[in-house]
Write a protein that holds these residues in place. Structure first.
Motif, mmCIF file in Angstrom:
data_model
loop_
_atom_site.group_PDB
_atom_site.id
_atom_site.type_symbol
_atom_site.label_atom_id
_atom_site.label_comp_id
_atom_site.label_asym_id
_atom_site.label_seq_id
_atom_site.Cartn_x
_atom_site.Cartn_y
_atom_site.Cartn_z
ATOM 1 N N VAL A 100 0.522 -1.171 0.322
ATOM 2 C CA VAL A 100 0.214 -0.360 -0.241
ATOM 3 C C VAL A 100 0.796 1.364 -0.064
ATOM 4 O O VAL A 100 0.177 2.445 -0.485
ATOM 5 N N GLY A 101 2.428 1.295 0.528
ATOM 6 C CA GLY A 101 2.438 1.888 0.461
ATOM 7 C C GLY A 101 3.201 3.116 -1.113
ATOM 8 O O GLY A 101 3.575 4.102 -1.039
ATOM 9 N N ARG A 102 2.258 2.224 -1.961
ATOM 10 C CA ARG A 102 3.170 2.473 -3.523
ATOM 11 C C ARG A 102 1.830 3.485 -3.507
ATOM 12 O O ARG A 102 1.690 4.506 -4.361
ATOM 13 N N ALA A 103 0.857 2.715 -2.754
ATOM 14 C CA ALA A 103 -0.208 3.516 -3.419
ATOM 15 C C ALA A 103 -0.796 5.067 -2.990
ATOM 16 O O ALA A 103 -0.524 6.015 -2.832
ATOM 17 N N VAL A 104 -0.662 4.727 -1.236
ATOM 18 C CA VAL A 104 -0.402 6.009 -0.486
ATOM 19 C C VAL A 104 0.977 6.677 0.555
ATOM 20 O O VAL A 104 1.313 6.248 0.975
ATOM 21 N N PRO A 105 1.707 7.419 -0.648
ATOM 22 C CA PRO A 105 3.375 6.896 -0.181
ATOM 23 C C PRO A 105 3.517 8.045 1.506
ATOM 24 O O PRO A 105 3.812 7.766 2.263
ATOM 25 N N VAL A 106 3.013 9.270 1.043
ATOM 26 C CA VAL A 106 2.620 10.559 1.943
ATOM 27 C C VAL A 106 1.735 9.647 3.639
ATOM 28 O O VAL A 106 2.242 9.769 4.768
ATOM 29 N N ALA A 107 1.041 9.116 2.521
ATOM 30 C CA ALA A 107 -0.072 8.766 4.712
ATOM 31 C C ALA A 107 1.395 7.493 5.176
ATOM 32 O O ALA A 107 0.840 7.356 6.320
ATOM 33 N N LEU A 108 1.611 6.876 4.980
ATOM 34 C CA LEU A 108 2.637 5.098 4.685
ATOM 35 C C LEU A 108 3.680 6.268 6.013
ATOM 36 O O LEU A 108 3.819 5.859 6.704
ATOM 37 N N VAL A 109 4.571 7.295 4.943
ATOM 38 C CA VAL A 109 5.193 7.964 6.404
ATOM 39 C C VAL A 109 4.651 8.910 7.362
ATOM 40 O O VAL A 109 4.939 8.385 8.615
ATOM 41 N N ALA A 110 3.236 9.480 7.201
ATOM 42 C CA ALA A 110 2.557 9.741 8.205
ATOM 43 C C ALA A 110 2.377 9.276 9.543
ATOM 44 O O ALA A 110 2.632 8.913 10.749
ATOM 45 N N PHE A 111 1.995 6.934 8.953
ATOM 46 C CA PHE A 111 1.601 6.420 9.713
ATOM 47 C C PHE A 111 3.200 6.160 10.612
ATOM 48 O O PHE A 111 3.246 6.253 11.498
ATOM 49 N N GLY A 112 4.317 5.836 9.709
ATOM 50 C CA GLY A 112 4.871 5.633 9.444
ATOM 51 C C GLY A 112 5.409 7.074 10.925
ATOM 52 O O GLY A 112 6.166 5.746 12.553
ATOM 53 N N LEU A 113 5.957 7.749 11.264
ATOM 54 C CA LEU A 113 6.673 8.739 11.619
ATOM 55 C C LEU A 113 5.630 8.727 13.154
ATOM 56 O O LEU A 113 5.928 8.847 13.894
ATOM 57 N N GLY A 114 4.444 8.531 13.163
ATOM 58 C CA GLY A 114 3.534 8.221 14.465
ATOM 59 C C GLY A 114 3.562 7.951 14.689
ATOM 60 O O GLY A 114 3.870 7.567 15.913
ATOM 61 N N GLY A 115 4.210 5.971 14.363
ATOM 62 C CA GLY A 115 4.631 5.253 15.396
ATOM 63 C C GLY A 115 6.110 5.424 15.534
ATOM 64 O O GLY A 115 6.063 4.452 16.903
ATOM 65 N N LEU A 116 6.849 6.455 15.315
ATOM 66 C CA LEU A 116 8.106 6.351 15.893
ATOM 67 C C LEU A 116 7.462 6.965 16.849
ATOM 68 O O LEU A 116 8.860 6.859 17.729
ATOM 69 N N SER A 117 7.118 7.536 17.087
ATOM 70 C CA SER A 117 6.192 8.968 18.111
ATOM 71 C C SER A 117 5.762 7.374 19.125
ATOM 72 O O SER A 117 6.160 7.626 20.301
ATOM 73 N N LEU A 118 4.805 6.910 18.836
ATOM 74 C CA LEU A 118 4.436 5.852 19.430
ATOM 75 C C LEU A 118 5.782 4.716 20.085
ATOM 76 O O LEU A 118 5.733 4.804 21.611
ATOM 77 N N MET A 119 6.480 4.935 19.742
ATOM 78 C CA MET A 119 7.913 3.779 20.005
ATOM 79 C C MET A 119 8.489 4.201 21.162
ATOM 80 O O MET A 119 9.396 3.573 21.794
ATOM 81 N N GLY A 120 8.473 5.844 20.864
ATOM 82 C CA GLY A 120 9.598 6.406 21.718
ATOM 83 C C GLY A 120 10.971 6.219 21.083
ATOM 84 O O GLY A 120 12.063 6.313 21.334
ATOM 85 N N LEU A 121 11.228 6.199 20.073
ATOM 86 C CA LEU A 121 12.719 6.736 18.779
ATOM 87 C C LEU A 121 12.610 7.700 18.459
ATOM 88 O O LEU A 121 12.074 8.807 18.394
ATOM 89 N N PRO A 122 13.932 8.262 19.560
ATOM 90 C CA PRO A 122 14.613 9.307 18.770
ATOM 91 C C PRO A 122 13.920 9.890 17.239
ATOM 92 O O PRO A 122 14.817 8.698 16.600
ATOM 93 N N PRO A 123 14.578 10.880 16.808
ATOM 94 C CA PRO A 123 13.788 12.350 17.496
ATOM 95 C C PRO A 123 12.361 12.683 17.215
ATOM 96 O O PRO A 123 12.332 13.498 17.894
ATOM 97 N N ALA A 124 11.583 11.730 17.848
ATOM 98 C CA ALA A 124 9.962 11.772 18.056
ATOM 99 C C ALA A 124 9.811 12.399 19.461
ATOM 100 O O ALA A 124 10.505 12.019 20.036
ATOM 101 N N GLY A 125 8.595 12.690 19.586
ATOM 102 C CA GLY A 125 8.239 13.602 20.531
ATOM 103 C C GLY A 125 8.086 12.534 22.068
ATOM 104 O O GLY A 125 8.232 12.334 23.054
ATOM 105 N N GLY A 126 7.270 10.976 21.483
ATOM 106 C CA GLY A 126 7.080 10.183 22.231
ATOM 107 C C GLY A 126 8.731 10.041 22.875
ATOM 108 O O GLY A 126 8.249 9.805 23.735
ATOM 109 N N PHE A 127 9.808 10.436 22.018
ATOM 110 C CA PHE A 127 10.786 10.190 23.111
ATOM 111 C C PHE A 127 11.336 11.094 23.978
ATOM 112 O O PHE A 127 11.698 10.549 25.030
ATOM 113 N N ILE A 128 11.216 11.629 23.767
ATOM 114 C CA ILE A 128 11.951 12.968 24.900
ATOM 115 C C ILE A 128 10.924 12.400 26.484
ATOM 116 O O ILE A 128 11.352 12.595 27.366
#
Lengths: 504, 107
Positions: free
Chosen positions: A382-410
């Motif tokens: 699905v990343g080929r169909a809606v690439p920007v949405a997938l990036v949004a999902f991934g960045l949101g997920g990054l924050s949930l995981m608490g990985l740097p540099p996301a807000g969830g990390f700090i």
């Protein structure tokens, strides 16, 4: 003299305006043609966002809480509105998320009429959005326990129909269940408020906090109010209503329910245990709240891992992430320099979760729109169909995981360092385990979406700019990762005196 | 026992029945009725608080009475919303049970 009067008036106008301005979207929705009404609603949302920003700027510039008594009537007969640093923070967060929701839900300009009719949100959605906005602002600003009750009920009445906008059987079932849980919560809250009035003869939060002692009646009142708010916040084990309700709603509605509506009862729990309760009582009760929060993180994340559908996965993730906000309590209520850091971390987690969860629900909605379903097993490619949405999902997920540099990390670093310095090892362990589990369910989805699809995907086109709205929200969540790693003095503006010594 | 004490105990009993019903009720209608019992109990307790004149030292405090009226209105609208949802649910369930003449889009 006139300058002082002018600024006092402006302060009053800001507080009252924050509550009533969103409701100005309602008359055009009833009278104007749908497309025009939609645009006017978005303008009203923008104006409300500007009011929230002005209010926060005012609170920050004054370095003191902004307060007014409506009509000049003082308690016990009158009711007050008051914005301290934390309220202003919540107001701005809510306004940004709801404005973005409005942009996301808007009909694509210039699209063919047939498609527009399919994608357009009904006027009821915009009315409910405006009502949610106004009710949330009232929750954040009200200083009177009964006004808060009314605000909570307004919020319930606006949020429940959002769940069943499409009117399908499962959605109506979910809405009814949500309504019953929410009503149970409000009436328990009212019971607590009644007991407090019987004890102290006032409902004004500041006056009650001055008079309060850990008497049996007050403990009973706080217990009733807290259980009520836990039911509304879907804290484990009262979380069962949340996943069907949040996953069944249209994406724009899910984003708003999961990101901000759920934060109102948590805001009130903070008010009860940090502002209202005597410190000794709060210290005794906080571990119970944190224990339930820890259970929510572990159970919610594990159940999320097993979900077959994307929106259900995100909804269970909300039930899990709520738990972090409860882990904050034992760290924040003790008298220690580290509690200010824990409290800042909690507030930051609250905001970064709001932005990342809104982004993820929007992204999931776009993926479902592109594919025509949201089964996780069918997401391959699905990343080929809606690439920007997938990036949004991934960045949101990054924050949930608490990985740097996301807000969830700090936010997690702040909570972790406070937990370790306060010798709360089990809290530190739960925070780390929760991050790992979040990594499990986010990476599962992202990994599948990046795969080469087995057969060519039949994809329906989605509006690109709606993907960008989701991405913008996710970027805000990541942007929180760049705030300084120290207690925020803005959040402490106008907080009770017991806090004053803790802030650098 | 004085009247306020009796009324207060009755309010407590109503609230207890309501909470029990909300927690164990299987049926949505039963839980809605339990919610109304609980609301009635809370309003009764509030009325007793008013009788004691806790607020302003009056013989009877007017503030809780005003609040109870507001609370009743709010509880009424909550009940109305829940009943509307219940009726819609019953209609949809009936439709789902009835044999469908032709498939009309995915559910």
């Amino acid at each position: 003299m006139s300058g002082i009067l002018g600024s006092a008036l402006a302060g009053d106008m800001l507080l009252v305006g924050a509550v009533i301005l969103p409701l100005f979207a309602l008359p055009p929705l009833l009278l104007a043609p749908p497309r025009l009404a939609e645009r006017l609603s978005v303008l009203v949302l923008l104006a409300s966002l500007l009011v929230a920003l002005a209010l926060a700027a005012r609170v920050g510039a004054d370095g003191a809480a902004l307060a007014t008594f409506i009509g000049g009537w003082r308690p016990p007969l009158g009711v007050g509105l008051r914005a301290d640093g934390f309220s202003a923070f919540m107001l701005v967060m809510t306004a940004v998320v709801l404005f973005a929701t409005g942009l996301f839900a808007m009909t694509t300009p210039g699209a063919a009429p047939g498609r527009v009719a399919r994608g357009r949100m009904p006027p009821a959605f915009w009315m409910l959005l405006a009502s949610v906005f106004s009710a949330l602002n009232l929750v954040f600003l009200a200083e009177d326990l009964f006004t808060l009750y009314v605000a909570l009920e307004l919020l319930t009445f606006a949020a429940v129909p959002l769940v069943c906008l499409d009117g399908k059987l499962a959605q109506v079932e979910a809405a009814l269940r949500y309504l019953l849980f929410a009503l149970f919560g409000s009436v328990l809250y009212l019971l607590g408020a009644v007991i407090i009035y019987g004890l102290y003869g006032t409902l004004d939060i500041i006056l009650v906090a001055r008079a309060a002692s850990a008497s049996p009646g007050f403990v009973l009142a706080l217990a009733a109010m807290s259980v009520g708010m836990m039911a509304k916040a879907a804290l484990f084990p009262l979380h069962l209503w949340l996943p069907p309700a949040h996953s069944g709603a249209p994406p724009a509605a899910s984003a708003m329910l999961s990101a901000v509506v759920i934060k109102a009862p948590i805001f009130l729990l903070v008010r009860f245990w940090l502002d209202l309760a005597p410190t000794g009582l709060a210290v005794a009760v906080a571990p119970v709240l944190a224990g339930l929060g820890a259970a929510a993180i572990l159970v919610g994340s594990l159940v999320a891992l097993a979900q077959p559908r994307l929106k259900l996965l995100i909804a269970y993730s909300t039930a899990a992430q709520i738990g972090y906000l409860f882990l904050m309590f034992p760290l924040a209520v003790v008298a220690s320099p580290w509690s200010a850091l824990a409290w800042t971390g909690g507030a930051l987690h609250l905001a970064s979760h709001a932005f990342s969860k809104a982004a993820m629900f929007m992204a999931a909605g776009l993926m479902a729109e592109a594919l025509g379903h949201d089964r996780i097993s069918g997401l391959s490619g699905v990343g080929r169909a809606v690439p920007v949405a997938l990036v949004a999902f991934g960045l949101g997920g990054l924050s949930l995981m608490g990985l740097p540099p996301a807000g969830g990390f700090i936010a997690k670093v702040m909570l972790l360092s406070a937990a370790i310095h306060l010798d709360a090892w089990w809290i530190a362990a739960v925070i780390l385990a929760g991050g790992l589990l979040a990594g499990g369910y986010v990476l599962k989805v992202v990994g599948l979406a990046l795969q080469r699809p087995a057969e060519p995907l039949a994809v329906r086109p989605v509006a690109r700019w709606r993907e960008w709205v989701a991405l913008a929200l996710a970027l805000v969540a990541v942007g929180f990762g760049f705030v300084p790693l120290e207690p925020s003095s803005f959040l402490f503006i106008g907080r009770p005196a017991s806090w004053a010594g803790l802030v650098p | 026992m004085s009247t306020p004490t009796v009324m207060g105990l009755l309010g407590a009993a109503l609230s207890a029945i309501g909470i029990y019903g909300l927690m164990v009720g299987r049926d949505a209608l039963a839980r809605l009725l339990a919610f109304n019992l609980l609301g009635g109990g809370v309003f009764l307790v509030f009325g007793v608080v008013a009788r004691r004149g806790a607020g302003a030292g009056f013989g009877a405090d007017p503030v809780p009475q005003a609040l109870v009226i507001t609370g009743i209105v709010v509880a009424f609208s909550a009940t109305a919303l829940a009943v509307a949802l219940l009726r819609r649910l019953a209609e949809l369930r009936e439709k789902a049970r009835a044999p469908r003449p032709a498939p009309e889009g995915e559910a």
